[in-house]
Design a protein around this motif. Structure first.
Motif, PDB file in Angstrom:
ATOM      1  N   ILE A   7       0.832  -1.206   0.000  1.00 24.59           N
ATOM      2  CA  ILE A   7       0.000   0.000   0.000  1.00 24.59           C
ATOM      3  C   ILE A   7       0.865   1.254   0.000  1.00 24.59           C
ATOM      4  CG2 ILE A   7      -1.708   1.283   1.338  1.00 24.59           C
ATOM      5  CD1 ILE A   7      -2.781  -1.435   2.283  1.00 24.59           C
TER       6      ILE A   7
ATOM      7  N   VAL B 102       1.497   6.684  -6.897  1.00 26.21           N
ATOM      8  CA  VAL B 102       0.445   7.646  -7.282  1.00 26.21           C
ATOM      9  C   VAL B 102       0.939   9.068  -7.045  1.00 26.21           C
ATOM     10  CG1 VAL B 102      -1.829   8.526  -6.642  1.00 26.21           C
ATOM     11  CG2 VAL B 102      -1.486   6.078  -6.914  1.00 26.21           C
TER      12      VAL B 102
ATOM     13  N   PHE C 209       2.139  15.085  -7.310  1.00 29.62           N
ATOM     14  CA  PHE C 209       1.517  15.775  -6.191  1.00 29.62           C
ATOM     15  C   PHE C 209       2.514  16.707  -5.524  1.00 29.62           C
ATOM     16  CE2 PHE C 209      -1.766  13.259  -7.265  1.00 29.62           C
ATOM     17  CZ  PHE C 209      -2.388  12.428  -6.349  1.00 29.62           C
ATOM     18  N   ARG C 210       1.975  17.635  -4.763  1.00 31.56           N
ATOM     19  CA  ARG C 210       2.838  18.470  -3.931  1.00 31.56           C
ATOM     20  C   ARG C 210       3.500  17.553  -2.904  1.00 31.56           C
ATOM     21  NH1 ARG C 210      -1.634  21.081  -4.961  1.00 31.56           N
ATOM     22  NH2 ARG C 210      -2.738  20.002  -3.305  1.00 31.56           N
TER      23      ARG C 210
ATOM     24  N   GLY D 247       2.906   9.543   7.384  1.00 26.96           N
ATOM     25  CA  GLY D 247       1.730  10.272   7.829  1.00 26.96           C
ATOM     26  C   GLY D 247       1.662  11.682   7.298  1.00 26.96           C
TER      27      GLY D 247
ATOM     28  N   LEU E 160      -1.209  12.477   2.236  1.00 25.64           N
ATOM     29  CA  LEU E 160      -2.415  11.663   2.194  1.00 25.64           C
ATOM     30  C   LEU E 160      -2.159  10.329   1.512  1.00 25.64           C
ATOM     31  CD1 LEU E 160      -5.354  11.652   2.967  1.00 25.64           C
ATOM     32  CD2 LEU E 160      -5.889  12.573   0.708  1.00 25.64           C
ATOM     33  N   ALA E 161      -1.374  10.368   0.435  1.00 29.32           N
ATOM     34  CA  ALA E 161      -1.190   9.147  -0.364  1.00 29.32           C
ATOM     35  C   ALA E 161      -0.536   8.025   0.439  1.00 29.32           C
ATOM     36  CB  ALA E 161      -0.360   9.459  -1.608  1.00 29.32           C
TER      37      ALA E 161
ATOM     38  N   VAL F  86      -0.817   7.802   3.942  1.00 32.52           N
ATOM     39  CA  VAL F  86      -1.404   7.643   5.270  1.00 32.52           C
ATOM     40  C   VAL F  86      -1.910   6.238   5.516  1.00 32.52           C
ATOM     41  CG1 VAL F  86      -3.481   8.218   6.569  1.00 32.52           C
ATOM     42  CG2 VAL F  86      -2.002  10.014   5.762  1.00 32.52           C
ATOM     43  N   LEU F  87      -2.588   5.693   4.542  1.00 32.31           N
ATOM     44  CA  LEU F  87      -3.144   4.356   4.733  1.00 32.31           C
ATOM     45  C   LEU F  87      -2.025   3.338   4.976  1.00 32.31           C
ATOM     46  CD1 LEU F  87      -5.834   2.857   4.755  1.00 32.31           C
ATOM     47  CD2 LEU F  87      -5.465   2.349   2.340  1.00 32.31           C
TER      48      LEU F  87
ATOM     49  N   VAL G 113      -0.637   3.745   8.507  1.00 32.33           N
ATOM     50  CA  VAL G 113      -1.435   3.155   9.592  1.00 32.33           C
ATOM     51  C   VAL G 113      -1.363   1.624   9.557  1.00 32.33           C
ATOM     52  CG1 VAL G 113      -3.707   3.023  10.636  1.00 32.33           C
ATOM     53  CG2 VAL G 113      -2.977   5.140   9.590  1.00 32.33           C
TER      54      VAL G 113
ATOM     55  N   ILE H   9      -7.460   5.475  -4.952  1.00 30.09           N
ATOM     56  CA  ILE H   9      -6.477   6.146  -5.804  1.00 30.09           C
ATOM     57  C   ILE H   9      -7.122   7.345  -6.490  1.00 30.09           C
ATOM     58  CG2 ILE H   9      -5.059   5.900  -7.863  1.00 30.09           C
ATOM     59  CD1 ILE H   9      -4.486   3.041  -7.012  1.00 30.09           C
TER      60      ILE H   9
ATOM     61  N   LEU I 118      -7.367  10.121  -4.073  1.00 27.54           N
ATOM     62  CA  LEU I 118      -6.086  10.781  -3.806  1.00 27.54           C
ATOM     63  C   LEU I 118      -5.899  11.933  -4.781  1.00 27.54           C
ATOM     64  CD1 LEU I 118      -3.619   7.824  -3.106  1.00 27.54           C
ATOM     65  CD2 LEU I 118      -4.554   9.469  -1.491  1.00 27.54           C
ATOM     66  N   PHE I 119      -6.228  11.650  -6.054  1.00 24.20           N
ATOM     67  CA  PHE I 119      -6.143  12.733  -7.030  1.00 24.20           C
ATOM     68  C   PHE I 119      -7.153  13.831  -6.711  1.00 24.20           C
ATOM     69  CE2 PHE I 119      -3.096  11.565 -10.207  1.00 24.20           C
ATOM     70  CZ  PHE I 119      -2.967  10.193 -10.099  1.00 24.20           C
TER      71      PHE I 119
ATOM     72  N   GLU J 224      -5.968  15.997  -3.917  1.00 20.97           N
ATOM     73  CA  GLU J 224      -4.808  16.781  -4.350  1.00 20.97           C
ATOM     74  C   GLU J 224      -5.271  17.988  -5.162  1.00 20.97           C
ATOM     75  OE1 GLU J 224      -1.722  16.339  -3.587  1.00 20.97           O
ATOM     76  OE2 GLU J 224      -0.626  17.542  -5.046  1.00 20.97           O
TER      77      GLU J 224
ATOM     78  N   PRO K  65      -4.509  18.064   2.773  1.00 25.04           N
ATOM     79  CA  PRO K  65      -5.452  16.967   2.509  1.00 25.04           C
ATOM     80  C   PRO K  65      -5.566  15.965   3.649  1.00 25.04           C
ATOM     81  CG  PRO K  65      -4.111  17.360   0.573  1.00 25.04           C
ATOM     82  CD  PRO K  65      -3.564  18.239   1.643  1.00 25.04           C
ATOM     83  N   THR K  66      -4.472  15.700   4.350  1.00 28.30           N
ATOM     84  CA  THR K  66      -4.540  14.716   5.429  1.00 28.30           C
ATOM     85  C   THR K  66      -5.471  15.192   6.528  1.00 28.30           C
ATOM     86  OG1 THR K  66      -2.249  14.182   4.930  1.00 28.30           O
ATOM     87  CG2 THR K  66      -3.171  13.274   6.957  1.00 28.30           C
TER      88      THR K  66
ATOM     89  N   LEU L 274      -9.276   0.306   6.729  1.00 29.86           N
ATOM     90  CA  LEU L 274      -8.444  -0.446   7.666  1.00 29.86           C
ATOM     91  C   LEU L 274      -9.116  -1.742   8.081  1.00 29.86           C
ATOM     92  CD1 LEU L 274      -6.922   2.149  10.109  1.00 29.86           C
ATOM     93  CD2 LEU L 274      -5.721   0.590   8.578  1.00 29.86           C
TER      94      LEU L 274
END
Lengths: 188, 585
Positions: free
Chosen positions: A20, A27, A33-34, A102, A105-106, A108-109, A112, B116, B119-120, B123, B163-164, B181
């Motif tokens: 993951i 991605v 992404f930033r 963390g 976002l990409a 984070v999963l 965890v 996925i 995620l875009f 962003e 975003p988080t 999860l």
């Protein structure tokens, strides 16, 4: 019997987390992404975790099932000795690796999931489990031979099916064993 | 070939229909978000919007399906109703767990695509807020609704966040993380290695599905996916107004600011039905668990096998079926499946349980695990008295170990009795259902008012090691004895193959190979070593029974199924016909 070896589950969870992290990182980088340096980190972390977790350890009890082609990974992982054998080290390592995940976002999963794997490894370590490599079967040390076996066996084990067991006079070459006494055609 | 089509055809059809519906939903919902209503949303998100919504629709569909195959009592009821029409259709319902897994994989796949895409989305939503330039359409769109906080398009309301943080502070984001999860933990604990070795971990972790479904229902409550409202579309048509965004809403222009709203949550409509059915299923299981089951006999077999003979009012079974058992003394929550080893003709039903995990070990101890003889149930040790209930069971009151039974389940394997000549092949533990079959055939023979069609059984048991033999050997020995008494020695012909052996055992065999009874099992017919030569076996049987239909039944690994199927095909020439039945067990 099947007392739970937590490390087996921690291993599955960590491997999933690695995949993951890897996917999230790809991605982030491919999507430009930033903060994509974190995404790049996520790729590296994911690959590292996958390499470390791919070879399954040997189970204490029961048959260990290898993952396809895991032998070379086993050798690699084994070469780090106590660092990879000890599950406290792994628990701490995974906890440390997951932290930078963390931040975007990409990842984070993956972060965890790896954190959860770290906790399960901690449970395994507390129970005294260790990672043992699954190596090809070698002859175990011979136990002392019992008194009852004084003479060498007449026929080699394992025995072939009955119809092949007897040496036939017309086809001595095809027999499975050698007899000290000459064989004559017999009455079947 | 006909067999294949009959057995496999319906399964293949069901799978194709299911895949077809998935594909249809995906494409349909992908295209639903290409309409005018979503024009401005797509300015911010592009195709990522559709790529998120399409799998979401498929997820609704699959989450609806996933609970259904595990409602075993419902399925049992359905199967009972269908069985009169078509046994093949009835048998499909036994593939429930396979279908459950397929749907689970599909859920995992769509979840990945959905995440996925999001995620875009996150962003680009963030980017639209960060690029603070009133000549940028995305920025202008993001500013809409700042005042009333209702008509906004961009769920990220400010540039002072990331975003988080947004994910953890929105309903959709938070529920999304939690249920993903849960899904991942369910999947990793369901891997075959874990499931087969540590059933408890698998079973308990699987109950995270409760959290999954609750989170899933609430996932859409935040209405985070927003499109233009119908009224707004009348006044601000994107095709006309999109280029005048810098003067939206100003005096003298035609285009007011567009307004947006989210879709109402839809998921609950898909899953509420199956959730209710599943709750009913659990209630039925609970009700059945309250019905008294009496253990009439406990037998400890040396091969770490526990035999339980039980009775329950109104219990009726057929050969080849299985039950789920629960022992509150060992665990309040766990139900484990076991094949029935008794014949329907007997006055009790029995299971043979191998001691391999925590639960079976607990059961072993609760039944007085230290003894190794047959026990009358009332002699069970005092220390487990707290698990006891006193009941009055004809003719004697008994103190019993509380046990609950759900079932029996599984399609009856009555096909066996439809053949004059039968080949039964069991590998390892796969021999268990055949105990039931062999006993039943024997009972049918001795109840002379029944005309038994089956005249000859060839039985093959492939086993890697000798230890698991004992109880089945007892059965074979007792059958052998009874057949000799009745003068029917030829009825059953069996072969036991040791596919693995230890050196010490090999030494023993060498010394005793001339003995009439086999040294391992004490059976008259010898244990053979290695794997059977199937070609020889099929040829011999074919020669002995020309012009007959021979039913071949297997309970074992798929590789063996392939081998046997090929043998059946290649030996079914003029006269004898071998018919391979793969699906009964």
């Amino acid at each position: 019997n099947g007392k739970i070896e937590w490390a087996m589950w921690a291993n599955e969870q960590a491997l999933a987390a690695g995949l993951i992290l890897l996917t999230g990182g790809i991605v982030g980088v491919a999507g430009q992404f930033r903060d994509r340096e974190f995404a790049a980190y996520s790729i590296a972390a994911g690959v590292f975790v996958c390499l470390l977790e791919y070879p399954r350890g040997k189970r204490n009890k029961g048959t260990s099932v290898e993952r396809t082609g895991q032998y070379c990974f086993t050798v690699c992982v084994k070469s780090f000795g106590p660092l990879t054998r000890n599950y406290y080290v792994r628990a701490f390592l995974h906890a440390a690796i997951c932290v930078p995940g963390g931040f975007i976002l990409a990842a984070v999963l993956g972060c965890v999931c790896l954190g959860i794997a770290s906790l399960i490894y901690l449970a395994a370590a507390i129970r005294g489990e260790q990672w043992e490599p699954i190596l090809p079967w070698k002859e175990s040390a011979r136990k002392p031979v019992g008194e009852s076996i004084k003479l060498p066996p007449q026929n080699p084990p394992p025995r072939p099916p009955a119809e092949m067991r007897r040496k036939r006079a017309e086809d001595l070459e095809a027999a499975a064993y050698v007899n000290p006494i000459a064989v004559t055609a017999n009455d079947d | 070939m006909g067999n294949f089509a009959a057995n496999e055809g319906l399964s293949v059809f069901v799978i194709l229909v299911w895949l077809g519906i998935n594909a249809y939903l995906f494409v349909q919902f992908y295209m639903n978000f290409l309409t005018e209503r979503w024009f401005y949303t797509r300015v911010l998100l592009g195709d990522a919007l559709s790529w998120a919504r399409a799998p979401a629709a498929c997820l609704n569909f699959n989450c609806m399906l996933i609970l259904l195959p595990v409602c075993r009592n419902l399925l049992s009821f359905l199967r009972g109703s269908i069985q009169c029409c078509s046994r093949t259709a009835a048998r499909q319902l036994d593939r429930n767990i396979t279908f459950h897994k397929l749907v689970a994989y599909m859920i995992a796949f769509h979840t990945a695509v959905h995440i996925i895409a999001h995620l875009f989305n996150f962003e680009w939503f963030m980017g639209a807020q960060l690029y603070r330039n009133s000549s940028s359409l995305p920025f202008v769109l993001s500013q809409i609704g700042t005042g009333d906080n209702a008509s906004y398009l961009n769920p990220i309301r400010t540039d002072q966040t990331n975003p988080t943080i947004v994910m953890f502070t929105t309903i959709a984001g938070l529920t999304g993380v939690v249920i993903t999860l849960a899904l991942i933990l369910i999947i990793t604990s369901s891997m075959e290695v874990i499931r087969r070795s540590y059933f408890e971990v698998f079973w308990y972790t699987h109950h995270l599905f409760i959290i999954f479904f609750i989170g899933l229902v609430f996932h859409g409550f935040g209405r985070i996916v927003r499109g233009q409202t119908a009224t707004s579309l009348l006044e601000n048509k994107p095709s006309q107004c999109k280029d005048q965004f810098e003067s939206w809403g100003m005096n003298g222009t035609f285009c007011p600011k567009p307004e947006f709203a989210g879709n109402p949550p839809m998921t609950w409509k898909w899953v509420v039905g199956p959730m209710i059915l599943y709750v009913c299923e659990r209630l039925v299981r609970f009700y059945r668990s309250q019905q008294k089951v009496v253990i009439t006999k406990v037998v400890m077999h040396p091969s770490k096998t526990l035999e339980l003979q039980m009775k329950r009012k109104g219990f009726s079974m057929e050969v080849g079926q299985y039950v789920f058992m629960q022992c509150p003394c060992v665990s309040q929550l766990e139900w484990h499946p076991f094949t029935l080893t008794s014949a329907p003709e007997e006055d009790h039903f029995s299971v043979h349980i191998r001691i391999v995990g925590d639960w079976t070990q607990g059961l072993y101890e609760a039944c007085g695990g230290d003894k190794n003889e047959t026990q009358e149930a009332w002699k069970l040790p005092k220390y487990v008295l707290e698990c006891r209930a006193n009941i009055f069971y004809d003719p004697v009151p008994l103190t019993i170990l509380r046990m609950a039974i759900d079932g029996p389940f599984g399609t009856a394997s009555e096909d066996v009795f439809g053949y004059e000549v039968v080949m039964l092949v069991g590998a390892g533990i796969g021999v268990t259902p055949f105990a039931s079959v062999l006993k039943s055939v024997w009972y049918k023979h001795i109840q002379e008012n029944q005309n038994v069609f089956t005249k000859k059984i060839y039985f093959y048991w492939l086993c890697p090691e000798t230890q698991a033999f004992e109880w089945f050997a007892d059965l074979l020995q007792s059958l052998e004895g009874q057949m000799t008494e009745k003068g029917m020695v030829d009825f059953l012909s069996y072969n036991i193959y040791l596919t693995r052996w230890k050196e010490t055992e090999a030494a023993h065999f060498r010394v005793h190979h001339e003995a009439e009874n086999d040294p391992i099992t004490g059976l008259k017919q010898k244990t053979l070593y290695g794997k059977p030569n199937w070609d020889n076996e099929f040829t011999t049987i074919g020669t002995k029974h020309p012009e007959k239909k021979v039913g071949v039944f297997l309970c074992g690994p798929t590789q063996l199924a392939d081998v046997l199927e090929k043998q059946c095909l290649s030996h079914s020439e003029a006269g004898v016909k071998f018919i391979f039945n793969k699906e009964n067990f």
